[in-house]
Design a protein around this motif. Sequence first.
Motif, PDB file in Angstrom:
ATOM      1  N   ILE A 213      39.007   1.929 115.219  1.00 35.25           N
ATOM      2  CA  ILE A 213      39.484   0.546 115.067  1.00 35.25           C
ATOM      3  C   ILE A 213      39.553  -0.139 116.434  1.00 35.25           C
ATOM      4  N   LYS A 214      40.083   0.570 117.439  1.00 33.20           N
ATOM      5  CA  LYS A 214      40.175  -0.004 118.784  1.00 33.20           C
ATOM      6  C   LYS A 214      38.793  -0.318 119.339  1.00 33.20           C
ATOM      7  N   ARG A 215      37.840   0.581 119.089  1.00 32.47           N
ATOM      8  CA  ARG A 215      36.473   0.338 119.562  1.00 32.47           C
ATOM      9  C   ARG A 215      35.876  -0.893 118.886  1.00 32.47           C
ATOM     10  N   LEU A 216      36.084  -1.005 117.579  1.00 31.83           N
ATOM     11  CA  LEU A 216      35.555  -2.151 116.836  1.00 31.83           C
ATOM     12  C   LEU A 216      36.236  -3.449 117.256  1.00 31.83           C
ATOM     13  N   GLN A 217      37.520  -3.384 117.563  1.00 29.24           N
ATOM     14  CA  GLN A 217      38.227  -4.586 118.017  1.00 29.24           C
ATOM     15  C   GLN A 217      37.665  -5.072 119.347  1.00 29.24           C
ATOM     16  N   GLY A 218      37.349  -4.136 120.249  1.00 27.47           N
ATOM     17  CA  GLY A 218      36.721  -4.508 121.516  1.00 27.47           C
ATOM     18  C   GLY A 218      35.341  -5.108 121.294  1.00 27.47           C
ATOM     19  N   PHE A 219      34.603  -4.525 120.356  1.00 28.71           N
ATOM     20  CA  PHE A 219      33.273  -5.035 120.008  1.00 28.71           C
ATOM     21  C   PHE A 219      33.371  -6.447 119.445  1.00 28.71           C
ATOM     22  N   MET A 220      34.358  -6.655 118.565  1.00 35.28           N
ATOM     23  CA  MET A 220      34.567  -7.976 117.971  1.00 35.28           C
ATOM     24  C   MET A 220      34.965  -9.011 119.025  1.00 35.28           C
ATOM     25  N   ALA A 221      35.778  -8.586 119.991  1.00 39.17           N
ATOM     26  CA  ALA A 221      36.207  -9.515 121.040  1.00 39.17           C
ATOM     27  C   ALA A 221      35.012 -10.050 121.812  1.00 39.17           C
ATOM     28  N   GLY A 222      34.048  -9.170 122.089  1.00 37.29           N
ATOM     29  CA  GLY A 222      32.839  -9.592 122.796  1.00 37.29           C
ATOM     30  C   GLY A 222      32.019 -10.585 121.982  1.00 37.29           C
ATOM     31  N   ALA A 238      18.799 -20.068 115.724  1.00 42.05           N
ATOM     32  CA  ALA A 238      19.755 -19.994 114.614  1.00 42.05           C
ATOM     33  C   ALA A 238      19.895 -18.576 114.063  1.00 42.05           C
ATOM     34  N   GLN A 239      18.762 -17.825 113.997  1.00 44.48           N
ATOM     35  CA  GLN A 239      18.824 -16.474 113.453  1.00 44.48           C
ATOM     36  C   GLN A 239      19.626 -15.527 114.352  1.00 44.48           C
ATOM     37  N   VAL A 240      19.603 -15.793 115.671  1.00 42.03           N
ATOM     38  CA  VAL A 240      20.364 -14.968 116.605  1.00 42.03           C
ATOM     39  C   VAL A 240      21.861 -15.209 116.417  1.00 42.03           C
ATOM     40  N   VAL A 241      22.228 -16.472 116.274  1.00 42.67           N
ATOM     41  CA  VAL A 241      23.634 -16.823 116.056  1.00 42.67           C
ATOM     42  C   VAL A 241      24.120 -16.229 114.734  1.00 42.67           C
ATOM     43  N   GLU A 242      23.279 -16.338 113.721  1.00 41.82           N
ATOM     44  CA  GLU A 242      23.642 -15.801 112.399  1.00 41.82           C
ATOM     45  C   GLU A 242      23.805 -14.284 112.454  1.00 41.82           C
ATOM     46  N   LEU A 243      22.956 -13.621 113.244  1.00 40.87           N
ATOM     47  CA  LEU A 243      23.053 -12.171 113.396  1.00 40.87           C
ATOM     48  C   LEU A 243      24.379 -11.776 114.039  1.00 40.87           C
ATOM     49  N   GLU A 244      24.788 -12.549 115.042  1.00 48.17           N
ATOM     50  CA  GLU A 244      26.069 -12.259 115.699  1.00 48.17           C
ATOM     51  C   GLU A 244      27.237 -12.439 114.721  1.00 48.17           C
ATOM     52  N   ARG A 245      27.144 -13.453 113.892  1.00 49.60           N
ATOM     53  CA  ARG A 245      28.200 -13.678 112.899  1.00 49.60           C
ATOM     54  C   ARG A 245      28.241 -12.549 111.865  1.00 49.60           C
ATOM     55  N   LYS A 246      27.071 -12.053 111.529  1.00 47.66           N
ATOM     56  CA  LYS A 246      27.001 -10.936 110.582  1.00 47.66           C
ATOM     57  C   LYS A 246      27.613  -9.681 111.203  1.00 47.66           C
ATOM     58  N   LYS A 247      27.338  -9.451 112.480  1.00 52.18           N
ATOM     59  CA  LYS A 247      27.930  -8.306 113.176  1.00 52.18           C
ATOM     60  C   LYS A 247      29.456  -8.400 113.150  1.00 52.18           C
ATOM     61  N   LEU A 248      29.964  -9.605 113.349  1.00 57.06           N
ATOM     62  CA  LEU A 248      31.410  -9.819 113.342  1.00 57.06           C
ATOM     63  C   LEU A 248      31.997  -9.523 111.960  1.00 57.06           C
ATOM     64  N   ALA A 249      31.326 -10.020 110.925  1.00 51.72           N
ATOM     65  CA  ALA A 249      31.795  -9.790 109.553  1.00 51.72           C
ATOM     66  C   ALA A 249      31.738  -8.313 109.195  1.00 51.72           C
ATOM     67  N   LYS A 254      34.548  -3.030 108.342  1.00 51.44           N
ATOM     68  CA  LYS A 254      34.761  -1.641 108.729  1.00 51.44           C
ATOM     69  C   LYS A 254      36.214  -1.399 109.120  1.00 51.44           C
ATOM     70  N   ILE A 255      36.806  -2.355 109.825  1.00 50.97           N
ATOM     71  CA  ILE A 255      38.203  -2.220 110.216  1.00 50.97           C
ATOM     72  C   ILE A 255      39.094  -2.188 108.978  1.00 50.97           C
ATOM     73  N   ALA A 256      38.801  -3.053 108.012  1.00 51.60           N
ATOM     74  CA  ALA A 256      39.584  -3.070 106.771  1.00 51.60           C
ATOM     75  C   ALA A 256      39.486  -1.723 106.056  1.00 51.60           C
ATOM     76  N   ALA A 257      38.276  -1.148 106.030  1.00 48.69           N
ATOM     77  CA  ALA A 257      38.087   0.154 105.379  1.00 48.69           C
ATOM     78  C   ALA A 257      38.836   1.254 106.128  1.00 48.69           C
ATOM     79  N   LEU A 258      38.815   1.202 107.461  1.00 52.26           N
ATOM     80  CA  LEU A 258      39.515   2.206 108.262  1.00 52.26           C
ATOM     81  C   LEU A 258      41.025   2.095 108.091  1.00 52.26           C
ATOM     82  N   GLU A 259      41.513   0.866 108.008  1.00 54.73           N
ATOM     83  CA  GLU A 259      42.948   0.667 107.787  1.00 54.73           C
ATOM     84  C   GLU A 259      43.364   1.217 106.421  1.00 54.73           C
TER      85      GLU A 259
END
Length: 266
Positions: A213-222, A238-249, A254-259
Amino acid sequence: MQAKLNATYAEINDLYSKYRLNEALMAAFKLFTDEFSGWYLEMIKPAYQTPIDAETLRATLDIFDQLLHIIHPFMPFITEELWQHIADRKDGESLMVSVFKTAEPTKKDAELIAQVEEMKQIVSGVRAIRQSKNISPREPLALQVVGSAKQGVTSIPALAAIIVKLAGLSGIEAVAEKGEGTQAFLVGTDEYAVPLGSLIDTEAEREKAEAEIKRLQGFMAGIEKKLQNERFVQNAPAQVVELERKKLADAQSKIAALEATIKSLG
């Protein structure tokens, strides 16, 4: 297996008509290695020191005969040799000129294939839990179908028996809610859980989940920092921005599943 063979042969014939020979080869290869060798033979394998029954043997040899016909154009010599040995042949008989025709795929075939695919995903889900938790394949596990209103393929006795066999289960039961100390997975929208109890070190699993979770939170912060940068959002494709948003989602999911996993560990 026959339903899968019928559907794949129809697909291969269609690919032949379009001269897409490489795709036809890959379809035949997957049918032989994944479906027949990887799944079907495991399903029919009898218990230790128990002979296979005559009906299953006959059906398997018939399916193998059809498979040899399908891959013969790509591997003519070895398939001919095998075909000559799986049955008594007359002088001059050859796989190359033997009559071969499968049945046309039906709606019933499609439904059966879908059910078996769901069954395979359940088995793979249990096996993935075993692998991630270093649990021996010989250790019997229980499988819970979460939400008794829908049990999917586990309500079909023949498929449920195969799931028990291939996943090494002690049994399958329907529960309204998964209990503590379980590891859950999804097949489509259906949830399944495997009670692990004393089979795992709950404290170690909790620490592992918290670290992830901590690793994913750091990844999300970036990613969030990047998306908050107006220059990046305005200038990047636009596809690059959308990809970043997908990574965030995905990270949030994953964090929700880990919790949920941490909560289930108690």
